[in-house]
Scaffold this active site. Structure first.
Site: not given
Ligand code: E4P
Length: 217
Positions: A83
């Site tokens: 990521k």
């Molecule tokens: C996933 O890859 C993201 O990091 C996550 O969905 C972020 O979610 P949030 O905005 O609820 O922290």
């Protein structure tokens, strides 16, 4: 639409993986700190719970350092998906890593132009953050719709991974907008199966069945 679980809680992942409905997992540094676990150890355990992609996020800001961290993370398991943040350095690292055949999820996407760049960099997944846009009174779902049009216009193979999902309605709207994947918190996934009329109907059927005095087995 594929379902990824958005958590680093291995108990939650184990429980949901047992349903056969889960296609992968996403984590981020905030979810890792919430788990209270060692990063590499928890990613290794998650990779054993699913055959699908498991997103593990780098923390370096400069492309070469991101690539170095990625090379360390991909040693954990075959299904680690790197990521990377949607920055110029992140895109540069994305191109290097995807050219080498690694899976990359480009995260923190808040505009269609960012998503276009990620696709040009060969990203496996682009993660538009719906909930965080909604928090700012911007319709997050419009972003998914725009990216779908752009990717279809040019035949980009990058998969749209709807992220920052907060509600069951976000899941439905992502599916309607043509998201390839949604990464969803465990509580929201479990909530998708619930409907008061299902509970009420089942209760009535079971009450009537009891009156028959029969059993199937
Ligand atoms: C996933 O890859 C993201 O990091 C996550 O969905 C972020 O979610 P949030 O905005 O609820 O922290």
């Amino acid at each position: 639409m594929k379902f990824f679980v958005d958590t680093a809680d291995t108990n939650e992942i184990r429980e949901l993986a047992a349903t056969g409905l889960i296609d992968g997992v996403t984590t981020n540094p905030s979810l890792i700190v919430k788990s209270g676990r060692d990063f590499k150890e928890v990613i290794a355990e998650i990779c054993e719970l699913t055959d699908g992609p498991v997103s593990a996020e780098v923390t370096a800001l400069e492309a070469d350092a991101m690539v170095a961290e990625a090379r360390e993370l991909v040693k954990i398991a075959k299904n680690v998906c790197i990521k990377l943040p949607l920055t110029i350095d992140g895109l540069k690292a994305c191109k290097i890593l995807t050219d080498e055949g690694y899976m990359v999820n480009v995260t923190l996407c808040f505009s269609a132009n960012q998503a276009l760049l990620a696709a040009k960099a060969g990203a496996t997944f682009i993660s538009p953050f719906i909930g965080r846009l909604d928090d700012m009174n911007i319709d997050g779902m419009e972003l998914i719709e725009d990216i779908r049009i752009i990717y279809d216009n040019y035949g980009f193979e990058t998969e749209i991974l709807a992220a920052s999902i907060r509600t069951a309605n976000h899941v439905k709207q992502s599916a309607m907008a043509g998201s390839d994947v949604a990464t969803i918190p465990p509580s929201v996934i479990k909530g998708l199966a619930k409907h008061p009329l299902t509970d009420k109907g089942l209760e009535a059927f079971l009450a009537d069945w009891a009156k028959t005095g029969q059993s199937i087995l």
